[in-house]
Enzyme design. Structure first.
Site, PDB file in Angstrom:
ATOM      1  N   GLU A 185     -22.785 -34.226 -49.744  1.00  0.00           N
ATOM      2  CA  GLU A 185     -22.855 -34.000 -48.294  1.00  0.00           C
ATOM      3  C   GLU A 185     -24.254 -34.174 -47.732  1.00  0.00           C
ATOM      4  OE1 GLU A 185     -20.921 -29.853 -48.489  1.00  0.00           O
ATOM      5  OE2 GLU A 185     -19.437 -31.091 -47.466  1.00  0.00           O
ATOM      6  N   GLU A 186     -25.029 -35.061 -48.350  1.00  0.00           N
ATOM      7  CA  GLU A 186     -26.417 -35.199 -47.924  1.00  0.00           C
ATOM      8  C   GLU A 186     -26.772 -36.605 -47.465  1.00  0.00           C
ATOM      9  OE1 GLU A 186     -28.242 -31.841 -50.979  1.00  0.00           O
ATOM     10  OE2 GLU A 186     -28.482 -33.965 -51.429  1.00  0.00           O
ATOM     11  N   GLU A 221     -22.168 -21.978 -59.249  1.00  0.00           N
ATOM     12  CA  GLU A 221     -22.428 -23.398 -59.011  1.00  0.00           C
ATOM     13  C   GLU A 221     -23.546 -23.937 -59.897  1.00  0.00           C
ATOM     14  OE1 GLU A 221     -24.474 -24.556 -55.239  1.00  0.00           O
ATOM     15  OE2 GLU A 221     -22.602 -25.626 -54.844  1.00  0.00           O
TER      16      GLU A 221
END
Ligand SMILES: *[C@@H]1O[C@H](CO)[C@@H](O)[C@H](O)[C@H]1NC(C)=O
Ligand SMILES: *[C@@H]1O[C@H](CO)[C@@H](O)[C@H](O)[C@H]1NC(C)=O
Length: 647
Positions: free
Chosen positions: A214-215, A437
């Site tokens: 998402e970057e 994560e």
């Protein structure tokens, strides 16, 4: 699980490999390492499945408040706030859940899968900042609130991996249904939802979007690989169900063609094209490869199979890129497992290793071992030589049959290497087995979002591959021939609301009798309708037979002007210019100013339409009356053309 002795063991192994006495010592260490991976997995496997299910609404133990079938990314509601459902994460999770069901039936898993499909049918229709359902654009929205309402905050959108990955997960369940004699459920309940995601993929694959982290805005290897697989597998499922996916067949080869562009002559996959500032070495490519795994095509390089020379060379370069950046990895020699993050330049939470990346590095190697054993040989090429040399320094280019000593050395060394990645996860997981994560790059302490659902899915798939349990073929053999010329073609799809989906009870494998049922609450909001249902079915073709109609019109535009088509069908905006479909100028020349577009329409459909010219200031010039009209042929033809002259 934070066994300090295991850390020492890794150090010891590094020394052994530096001493260059691979055979005896490597095999002895292999036994020791393997035992420790075995004992970790024996407890971690069941823990991971239980924890994964805790993150799924409505009744998951950590998902209270999430809608039925919604997968929360993590129960963490702050620092970081992952209390949302992501289309990508959810699809990857359910791909693994269906694999788990296929391997061993469980009524609770089946209920969750059905709830998921029902929830996604609903989600497809939810308008959001990426767009709405009518032209498919809304399907590219990456994340939603856990009650399945739109998330309106600023975000990296669209992300085009969601629809293909979701199609793949649902196709997986449709195949289970077919295998167990429930073909009509696959056709009526699952296929209509899958179809929308396939239409999205065929329409939007050639547009840029944000990557899986998402970057980065550009084209992502992971997304393109998933898009290719979805269309190939979608076409295969369609034919199993007695229908067809015309757009899948037309577009898949062009996606495969584009996929080759990600390969760098320097021996690795450039994970993101059309973006700058990074080398491109990224766990994106490890994930892309393992999620394209199809043992039936062996070590095929066109689809970047895990054991292909390209994917193995990439494995080395990506994992090596983390050796010098994490203190945790210092002093560990090449060919010995290290902690793997997303990409070396990462700064999120200071940039740390991730469990799912480290597990992907292991999984790719287990996939490879499976295929080598299946084909009873290992081929080393000049591209993969460096990968193999790290493990068996004396190896040279060639093919080694299973009766050779080199084959045995490679299999043992790769097994040890793969188990090393697993042991890193074992060492740095929470003591109770919980996987968040990330883990700290210096100390290995677990951090960021707790109980990341994707981490658990990654653990389960790596565990299965290590045990030689592999997913069924996605028909890669029918989709791995690269066209000579890459074309930037796409097909404008028709999107049909599937919110009425429901599953009959008791669809258990033969001999079993548990009761499972799920039903959608059709809301109808944001859903489009098309004329498909009203269309007469051409004899001998599937009831939803689609034809790719290419419309063309000549119009000499000035710079900045574009030509669009709008008409009485939802695929072309239902007479609303906001939903008009843009034509492409890819064949436009001054001498022949032609604009074209290919639209997927049900056979037999009649449409009325006009072309419009949109000026830079958004003002519109319409064709004069009368409307143009076209009836899609009622034959089994898959393509048709309509050439118009502007009036
Ligand atoms: C679209 O496809 C063409 C042909 O493969 C390729 O050259 C182009 O870079 C692609 N663009 C995007 C954004 O995927
Ligand atoms: C596991 O350990 C973590 C970290 O100590 C803790 O936050 C979590 O609640 C534990 N989970 C269970 C199921 O005990």
């Amino acid at each position: 699980m934070h066994a300090f002795s295991s850390l020492l063991l890794l150090g010891a192994l590094a020394v052994q490999s530096v001493l260059g006495r691979p055979d005896l010592s490597a095999r002895r260490e292999a036994e020791i390492i393997k035992r420790s991976a075995d004992s970790f997995l024996a407890t971690e496997g069941p823990y991971a499945l239980k924890s994964l299910l805790c993150n799924i609404g409505p009744s998951g133990c950590l998902a209270s408040g999430a809608a039925s079938g919604a997968v929360i990314a993590s129960p963490s509601k702050s620092s970081p706030d992952y209390w949302y459902t992501w289309s990508r994460d959810a699809a990857l999770v359910f791909k693994t859940v269906v694999d788990t069901l296929s391997n061993s039936y469980d009524a609770n898993l089946q209920t969750n899968i059905q709830n998921y499909i029902v929830s996604q049918a609903k989600l497809q229709g939810v308008s959001n900042p990426s767009g709405s359902f009518s032209n498919g654009a809304g399907l590219g929205e990456p994340k939603f609130n856990v009650d399945l309402t739109q998330f309106t905050g600023a975000w990296g959108r669209p992300q085009r991996d969601g629809p293909p990955l979701r199609a793949i997960a649902m196709i997986n369940y449709a195949k289970w249904l077919v295998k167990n004699g429930y073909t009509s459920t696959a056709t009526t309940a699952v296929w209509p939802v899958i179809k929308n995601d396939l239409a999205y993929t065929a329409q939007y694959w050639n547009n840029t979007g944000f990557d899986l982290w998402e970057e980065v805005q550009g084209s992502s290897f992971f997304t393109i690989a998933a898009s290719h697989r979805a269309l190939v597998e979608g076409a295969a499922l369609a034919s199993t169900l007695g229908t067809s996916c015309t757009a899948c067949n037309a577009i898949a080869p062009h996606i495969l063609c584009f996929l080759q562009r990600f390969w760098s002559p320097s021996g690795y996959i450039i994970s993101n094209l059309f973006s700058s500032g990074r080398t491109g070495k990224d766990a994106n490519s490890l994930l892309g490869s393992i999620h394209s795994f199809d043992a039936s095509v062996g070590c095929d390089a066109a689809t970047f199979q895990p054991c292909s020379d390209k994917a193995l060379s990439n494995h080395k370069q990506v994992t090596d890129s983390f050796r010098s950046v994490y203190k945790l990895n210092s002093g560990i020699a090449q060919g010995v497992a290290v902690a793997v993050g997303r990409y070396a330049e990462d700064t999120y939470y200071n940039g740390n290793p991730w469990y799912l990346s480290t597990l992907a590095a292991a999984e790719q190697l287990y996939d490879s071992i499976y295929v080598w054993q299946q084909q009873a040989s290992i081929t080393v090429t000049s591209i993969s030589l460096a990968f193999f040399k790290d493990l068996v320094p004396s190896i040279t280019v060639g093919t080694y049959s299973s009766s050779s000593a080199t084959y045995v050395s490679v299999i043992n060394a790769v097994q040890t290497y793969a188990d090393g990645y697993l042991n890193i996860v074992a060492n740095y997981a929470h003591a109770n087995g919980s996987l968040p994560e990330q883990f700290d790059r210096n100390t290995g302490v677990p951090l960021s979002a707790s109980d990341l659902t994707w981490s658990y899915a990654a653990l389960l798939s790596a565990k299965a591959r290590r045990a030689g349990i592999v997913p069924s073929s996605w028909n890669a053999a029918a989709g791995n021939s690269v066209p000579g010329t890459c074309l930037a073609t796409s097909v404008v799809g028709s999107y049909v609301s599937a919110t009425a989906v429901s599953f009959p009870a008791s669809q258990t494998p033969s001999g079993s009798s548990a009761t499972v049922t799920a039903t959608a609450t059709a809301t109808g909001t944001g859903s489009a309708t098309t004329t498909a249902a009203a269309t007469a079915t051409p004899t001998g073709c599937a009831s939803d037979h689609q034809v790719l109609v290419t419309f063309s019109v000549k119009y000499a535009t000035t710079y900045g002007q574009s030509v669009k088509i709008v008409g009485d069908n939802s695929a072309i905006g239902a007479w609303n210019t906001a939903g008009a479909v843009a034509l492409s100028a890819s064949q436009y020349t001054t001498a022949n100013p032609i604009w074209t577009v290919t639209i997927s329409l049900p056979a037999g459909t009649t449409i009325a339409y006009k072309y419009i010219v949109v000026n830079t200031d958004s003002s519109i010039k319409w064709e004069t009356d009368p409307n143009n009209a076209f009836t899609v042929p009622s034959t089994c033809a898959t393509t048709a053309t309509k050439a118009d002259s502007w009036h």
